[in-house]
Write a protein that holds these residues in place. Sequence first.
Motif, short mmCIF file in Angstrom:
data_model
loop_
_atom_site.label_atom_id
_atom_site.label_comp_id
_atom_site.label_asym_id
_atom_site.label_seq_id
_atom_site.Cartn_x
_atom_site.Cartn_y
_atom_site.Cartn_z
N ARG A 161 9.05 -4.72 1.86
CA ARG A 161 8.29 -3.97 0.86
C ARG A 161 6.81 -4.36 0.90
NH1 ARG A 161 8.76 0.66 -2.29
NH2 ARG A 161 6.84 0.63 -3.42
N GLU A 162 6.53 -5.65 1.05
CA GLU A 162 5.13 -6.10 1.16
C GLU A 162 4.47 -5.49 2.39
OE1 GLU A 162 5.19 -10.36 1.10
OE2 GLU A 162 5.91 -10.43 -0.98
N ARG A 163 5.20 -5.47 3.50
CA ARG A 163 4.66 -4.88 4.73
C ARG A 163 4.39 -3.39 4.52
NH1 ARG A 163 6.56 -2.19 9.27
NH2 ARG A 163 5.42 -2.65 11.18
N ALA A 164 5.31 -2.70 3.87
CA ALA A 164 5.13 -1.27 3.60
C ALA A 164 3.92 -1.03 2.72
CB ALA A 164 6.40 -0.70 2.95
N ASP A 165 3.79 -1.84 1.68
CA ASP A 165 2.63 -1.70 0.80
C ASP A 165 1.33 -1.94 1.55
OD1 ASP A 165 4.28 -1.09 -1.35
OD2 ASP A 165 4.24 -3.13 -2.16
N ASP A 166 1.35 -2.94 2.45
CA ASP A 166 0.16 -3.22 3.26
C ASP A 166 -0.18 -2.04 4.17
OD1 ASP A 166 -1.91 -5.00 4.39
OD2 ASP A 166 -0.64 -4.92 6.20
N LEU A 167 0.83 -1.42 4.78
CA LEU A 167 0.59 -0.27 5.66
C LEU A 167 -0.04 0.89 4.91
CD1 LEU A 167 3.81 -0.19 7.86
CD2 LEU A 167 1.50 -0.75 8.59
N VAL A 168 0.47 1.21 3.73
CA VAL A 168 -0.09 2.34 3.00
C VAL A 168 -1.47 1.99 2.43
CG1 VAL A 168 2.13 3.47 2.57
CG2 VAL A 168 1.21 1.89 0.87
N ASP A 169 -1.69 0.72 2.06
CA ASP A 169 -3.02 0.30 1.62
C ASP A 169 -4.04 0.46 2.75
OD1 ASP A 169 -2.10 -0.33 -0.92
OD2 ASP A 169 -2.02 -2.50 -0.54
N ARG A 170 -3.66 0.03 3.95
CA ARG A 170 -4.56 0.19 5.10
C ARG A 170 -4.85 1.65 5.38
NH1 ARG A 170 -1.39 -3.25 9.19
NH2 ARG A 170 -1.76 -1.39 10.40
N ALA A 171 -3.85 2.50 5.21
CA ALA A 171 -4.05 3.94 5.43
C ALA A 171 -5.03 4.50 4.40
CB ALA A 171 -2.72 4.68 5.35
N GLU A 172 -4.91 4.08 3.15
CA GLU A 172 -5.86 4.52 2.12
C GLU A 172 -7.28 4.09 2.45
OE1 GLU A 172 -3.47 4.81 -2.05
OE2 GLU A 172 -3.82 2.78 -1.29
N LYS A 173 -7.44 2.87 2.94
CA LYS A 173 -8.77 2.37 3.32
C LYS A 173 -9.33 3.13 4.52
CE LYS A 173 -8.06 -2.16 1.36
NZ LYS A 173 -7.56 -3.50 1.58
N ARG A 174 -8.46 3.41 5.50
CA ARG A 174 -8.91 4.16 6.67
C ARG A 174 -9.35 5.57 6.26
NH1 ARG A 174 -5.75 3.00 11.20
NH2 ARG A 174 -7.56 2.11 12.16
N ALA A 175 -8.61 6.19 5.37
CA ALA A 175 -8.99 7.52 4.88
C ALA A 175 -10.30 7.46 4.10
CB ALA A 175 -7.87 8.10 4.02
N ALA A 176 -10.44 6.46 3.26
CA ALA A 176 -11.67 6.33 2.47
C ALA A 176 -12.88 6.14 3.38
CB ALA A 176 -11.55 5.16 1.50
N ALA A 177 -12.70 5.41 4.48
CA ALA A 177 -13.79 5.22 5.44
C ALA A 177 -14.20 6.54 6.09
CB ALA A 177 -13.39 4.21 6.51
N ALA A 178 -13.28 7.49 6.13
CA ALA A 178 -13.57 8.82 6.68
C ALA A 178 -13.92 9.80 5.56
CB ALA A 178 -12.37 9.32 7.47
N ASP A 179 -14.18 9.26 4.36
CA ASP A 179 -14.52 10.06 3.19
C ASP A 179 -13.40 11.05 2.84
OD1 ASP A 179 -16.21 10.46 1.06
OD2 ASP A 179 -17.27 12.13 2.03
N ARG A 180 -12.17 10.56 2.97
CA ARG A 180 -10.97 11.34 2.65
C ARG A 180 -10.09 10.50 1.76
NH1 ARG A 180 -9.04 15.15 6.47
NH2 ARG A 180 -7.53 15.55 4.83
N SER A 181 -9.06 11.11 1.25
CA SER A 181 -8.04 10.38 0.52
C SER A 181 -6.68 10.81 1.04
CB SER A 181 -8.14 10.64 -0.99
OG SER A 181 -7.87 12.00 -1.26
N VAL A 182 -5.71 9.94 0.84
CA VAL A 182 -4.34 10.25 1.22
C VAL A 182 -3.43 9.91 0.06
CG1 VAL A 182 -4.62 9.92 3.72
CG2 VAL A 182 -3.98 7.97 2.28
#
Length: 143
Positions: free
Chosen positions: A61-82
């Motif tokens: 679960r911690e790994r899953a939360d980390d993966l989706v957190d990283r995805a949110e950050k990657r999207a934010a860096a592209a001025d997007r949201s997920v």
Amino acid sequence: MSRSHVLVPLDGSPLADDALVHALDTFDCRVTVLNVVTPLDASMSESGVLEPGEERRESARERADDLVDRAEKRAAAADRSVETAVETGDPAETILDFVGDRDVDHVVMGGHGGERHELARRLLGTVATTVVTEAPVTVTVVR
């Protein structure tokens, strides 16, 4: 055809990360990232191959939360949201159920090498092969 909801299953692999980048760059619509935590049978823990049940679930679960957190950050860096989701189950079945239950009209996912005796699985991976074969929507596999 314009898309309204793209699903990107994430498993922590570089190809899954590439799939997210592709989806964000290509589609100007709602994007959901999904991580599927696979339950393991108790005998694997009991034989010492894997951590005991509760510790393994917490770690997954911690790994899953980390993966989706990283995805949110990657999207934010592209001025997007997920949007994010973490589900438990068989990865291919869970992805297919998510598509059907959440009005997803396109899946973008990474492909992985699988069993060597089957060409399709070697080229795409078992989860990607199942999703490509059974999804009722267009699937883009990033390699």
